[in-house]
Design a protein around this motif. Structure first.
Motif, PDB file in Angstrom:
ATOM      1  N   ARG A 102      87.086 -42.705  55.131  1.00 31.67           N
ATOM      2  CA  ARG A 102      86.705 -42.314  53.767  1.00 31.67           C
ATOM      3  C   ARG A 102      87.084 -43.417  52.783  1.00 31.67           C
ATOM      4  N   VAL A 103      88.281 -43.961  52.929  1.00 32.17           N
ATOM      5  CA  VAL A 103      88.725 -45.036  52.047  1.00 32.17           C
ATOM      6  C   VAL A 103      87.825 -46.271  52.209  1.00 32.17           C
ATOM      7  N   LEU A 104      87.567 -46.676  53.447  1.00 29.47           N
ATOM      8  CA  LEU A 104      86.725 -47.851  53.695  1.00 29.47           C
ATOM      9  C   LEU A 104      85.320 -47.658  53.151  1.00 29.47           C
ATOM     10  N   ASP A 105      84.765 -46.467  53.318  1.00 26.31           N
ATOM     11  CA  ASP A 105      83.409 -46.213  52.810  1.00 26.31           C
ATOM     12  C   ASP A 105      83.359 -46.277  51.292  1.00 26.31           C
ATOM     13  N   ASN A 106      84.347 -45.707  50.633  1.00 23.96           N
ATOM     14  CA  ASN A 106      84.368 -45.747  49.168  1.00 23.96           C
ATOM     15  C   ASN A 106      84.503 -47.175  48.653  1.00 23.96           C
ATOM     16  N   ILE A 107      85.371 -47.940  49.272  1.00 21.32           N
ATOM     17  CA  ILE A 107      85.534 -49.340  48.876  1.00 21.32           C
ATOM     18  C   ILE A 107      84.233 -50.109  49.122  1.00 21.32           C
ATOM     19  N   ALA A 108      83.569 -49.805  50.236  1.00 26.10           N
ATOM     20  CA  ALA A 108      82.338 -50.520  50.582  1.00 26.10           C
ATOM     21  C   ALA A 108      81.228 -50.272  49.571  1.00 26.10           C
ATOM     22  N   ILE A 109      81.170 -49.082  48.999  1.00 27.21           N
ATOM     23  CA  ILE A 109      80.145 -48.787  47.997  1.00 27.21           C
ATOM     24  C   ILE A 109      80.358 -49.653  46.756  1.00 27.21           C
ATOM     25  N   ALA A 110      81.618 -49.947  46.438  1.00 30.13           N
ATOM     26  CA  ALA A 110      81.934 -50.733  45.239  1.00 30.13           C
ATOM     27  C   ALA A 110      81.960 -52.234  45.492  1.00 30.13           C
ATOM     28  N   LEU A 167      72.172 -54.874  47.418  1.00 30.95           N
ATOM     29  CA  LEU A 167      73.043 -53.987  48.192  1.00 30.95           C
ATOM     30  C   LEU A 167      73.715 -52.952  47.293  1.00 30.95           C
ATOM     31  N   MET A 168      74.059 -53.326  46.065  1.00 40.12           N
ATOM     32  CA  MET A 168      74.609 -52.340  45.115  1.00 40.12           C
ATOM     33  C   MET A 168      73.662 -51.151  44.991  1.00 40.12           C
ATOM     34  N   PHE A 169      72.382 -51.465  44.778  1.00 37.39           N
ATOM     35  CA  PHE A 169      71.372 -50.422  44.597  1.00 37.39           C
ATOM     36  C   PHE A 169      71.197 -49.595  45.870  1.00 37.39           C
ATOM     37  N   ILE A 170      71.128 -50.261  47.018  1.00 39.55           N
ATOM     38  CA  ILE A 170      70.922 -49.561  48.289  1.00 39.55           C
ATOM     39  C   ILE A 170      72.086 -48.614  48.577  1.00 39.55           C
ATOM     40  N   GLY A 171      73.310 -49.137  48.462  1.00 33.88           N
ATOM     41  CA  GLY A 171      74.482 -48.327  48.771  1.00 33.88           C
ATOM     42  C   GLY A 171      74.610 -47.127  47.859  1.00 33.88           C
ATOM     43  N   TRP A 172      74.405 -47.334  46.561  1.00 30.41           N
ATOM     44  CA  TRP A 172      74.543 -46.229  45.609  1.00 30.41           C
ATOM     45  C   TRP A 172      73.450 -45.179  45.824  1.00 30.41           C
ATOM     46  N   THR A 173      72.234 -45.640  46.137  1.00 29.63           N
ATOM     47  CA  THR A 173      71.125 -44.708  46.372  1.00 29.63           C
ATOM     48  C   THR A 173      71.394 -43.848  47.595  1.00 29.63           C
ATOM     49  N   ILE A 174      71.851 -44.458  48.681  1.00 27.23           N
ATOM     50  CA  ILE A 174      72.149 -43.699  49.897  1.00 27.23           C
ATOM     51  C   ILE A 174      73.278 -42.711  49.634  1.00 27.23           C
ATOM     52  N   TYR A 175      74.292 -43.154  48.889  1.00 24.28           N
ATOM     53  CA  TYR A 175      75.415 -42.259  48.594  1.00 24.28           C
ATOM     54  C   TYR A 175      74.948 -41.042  47.806  1.00 24.28           C
ATOM     55  N   ARG A 233      72.057 -39.645  47.797  1.00 23.73           N
ATOM     56  CA  ARG A 233      71.204 -38.772  48.618  1.00 23.73           C
ATOM     57  C   ARG A 233      71.976 -38.143  49.772  1.00 23.73           C
ATOM     58  N   ARG A 234      72.954 -38.870  50.309  1.00 26.11           N
ATOM     59  CA  ARG A 234      73.691 -38.355  51.465  1.00 26.11           C
ATOM     60  C   ARG A 234      75.191 -38.620  51.307  1.00 26.11           C
ATOM     61  N   PRO A 235      75.822 -37.964  50.348  1.00 27.85           N
ATOM     62  CA  PRO A 235      77.257 -38.193  50.127  1.00 27.85           C
ATOM     63  C   PRO A 235      78.114 -37.788  51.320  1.00 27.85           C
ATOM     64  N   GLN A 236      77.568 -36.943  52.194  1.00 24.63           N
ATOM     65  CA  GLN A 236      78.334 -36.501  53.357  1.00 24.63           C
ATOM     66  C   GLN A 236      78.589 -37.636  54.349  1.00 24.63           C
ATOM     67  N   ARG A 237      77.903 -38.745  54.180  1.00 21.02           N
ATOM     68  CA  ARG A 237      78.134 -39.887  55.069  1.00 21.02           C
ATOM     69  C   ARG A 237      79.444 -40.608  54.764  1.00 21.02           C
ATOM     70  N   VAL A 238      80.006 -40.371  53.594  1.00 19.74           N
ATOM     71  CA  VAL A 238      81.306 -40.967  53.280  1.00 19.74           C
ATOM     72  C   VAL A 238      82.357 -40.376  54.215  1.00 19.74           C
ATOM     73  N   GLY A 239      83.086 -41.208  54.887  1.00 24.55           N
ATOM     74  CA  GLY A 239      84.081 -40.759  55.849  1.00 24.55           C
ATOM     75  C   GLY A 239      83.649 -40.957  57.288  1.00 24.55           C
ATOM     76  N   THR A 240      82.397 -41.408  57.474  1.00 21.65           N
ATOM     77  CA  THR A 240      81.916 -41.665  58.835  1.00 21.65           C
ATOM     78  C   THR A 240      82.006 -43.142  59.217  1.00 21.65           C
ATOM     79  N   GLY A 241      82.269 -44.006  58.241  1.00 24.50           N
ATOM     80  CA  GLY A 241      82.263 -45.448  58.484  1.00 24.50           C
ATOM     81  C   GLY A 241      80.908 -46.073  58.248  1.00 24.50           C
ATOM     82  N   TYR A 242      79.918 -45.249  57.863  1.00 22.00           N
ATOM     83  CA  TYR A 242      78.555 -45.763  57.696  1.00 22.00           C
ATOM     84  C   TYR A 242      78.470 -46.793  56.575  1.00 22.00           C
ATOM     85  N   PHE A 243      79.016 -46.480  55.412  1.00 22.15           N
ATOM     86  CA  PHE A 243      78.911 -47.393  54.272  1.00 22.15           C
ATOM     87  C   PHE A 243      79.707 -48.674  54.513  1.00 22.15           C
TER      88      PHE A 243
END
Length: 283
Positions: free
Chosen positions: A140-148, A201-209, A211-221
């Motif tokens: 979850r921490v890594l995914d949140n950092i990756a979005i930013a 990538l800013m736009f892509i990551g934020w858009t995916i988040y 639409r699918r916030p449940q992916r945070v915590g999976t390592g996807y971002f």
């Protein structure tokens, strides 16, 4: 910045603002803007995910120190070990933002020479230490950092552009830059290529988040960020000049070599996200 035929003459002042004897250079300002925006983005993500404020508070310090130390050591040890390990004075220059003069005196320079690969490794180590302290789910921490992260990466490359460093190879493309502080040859603006790639990538990551916030915590971002950034870096390196002479003897340059393991880690995280989520213990 002026146009000369179809090329762009580039020779900006490296000082963004000056107040009395205090001067803020563009590179430092871009780093600061990138880190502050990333801080605000992650703070918003933590609030949306209902993570306690006291768990967020130490995060910025961990990230700042990890990125700065990792980026500095990465540059010195990956690109110029023959310089920084050649004497005790150069070793001190690797650690402290100073430079020794020939007469033994020294002056403050700031950290000139930071490697993104080292910064990424330093950030990952810092986040591991942060997770050990807070007991948060590391994915979850890594995914949140990756979005930013792309926001900070964008501004760092703009800082490189303002410094006329990490220049591209000579070219005749109509958007070529003539870096007057380097030479009068039209060159690929490799820094700008990377900045634009990170903006996408800013736009892509934020858009995916969104639409699918449940992916945070999976390592996807986290995986998406590593794969995208270092694949872009690998490809854009073909337009850049080598940074150190020893790279001329390599089949691909040092930046590309160091990008490969991060790309592999990124792909593994994206593909195996569901499996890796089970390794973390949710707070």
């Amino acid at each position: 910045m002026n146009a000369n035929l179809s090329y762009i003459l580039w020779n900006p002042d490296d000082t963004a603002l000056r107040i009395g004897s205090f001067a803020m250079h563009w590179y430092s300002l871009c780093w600061l803007i990138g880190l502050v925006l990333a801080y605000l983005i992650v703070r918003r993500l933590y609030k949306e995910q209902k993570i306690k404020d006291e768990l967020f508070d130490p995060l910025f310090l961990y990230c700042f120190i990890g990125i700065l130390v990792g980026a500095r050591l990465g540059h010195c040890l990956f690109y110029q070990p023959d310089v920084y390990l050649s004497s005790w004075q150069h070793f001190v220059e690797m650690i402290l933002p100073i430079e020794f003069n020939g007469n033994g005196d020294w002056h403050f320079t700031g950290y000139r020479g930071l490697a993104s690969h080292g910064g990424t490794f330093g950030l990952m180590l810092a986040l591991w230490l942060y997770v050990k302290k807070t007991k948060l789910n590391i994915w979850r921490v890594l995914d949140n950092i990756a979005i930013a992260t792309p926001t900070t990466a964008f501004f760092i490359r703009i800082g490189n552009l303002m410094n006329s460093e990490i220049i591209g190879k000579p070219t005749d493309v109509p958007w070529a830059f003539i870096f007057e502080q380097v030479d009068m040859l039209p060159r690929h603006p490799g820094q700008l290529y990377e900045a634009l790639a990170y903006a996408v990538l800013m736009f892509i990551g934020w858009t995916i988040y969104r639409r699918r916030p449940q992916r945070v915590g999976t390592g996807y971002f986290f995986g998406l960020c590593l794969t995208y950034i270092f694949t872009a870096r690998f490809l854009i390196e073909f337009t850049k000049e080598i940074q150190e002479p020893f790279e001329a003897a390599l089949p691909i340059n040092m930046g590309q070599i160091l990008s490969l393991p991060f790309i592999a880690i990124g792909i593994a995280c994206m593909v195996g996200g569901k499996w890796m989520k089970r390794l973390g213990a949710e707070k």
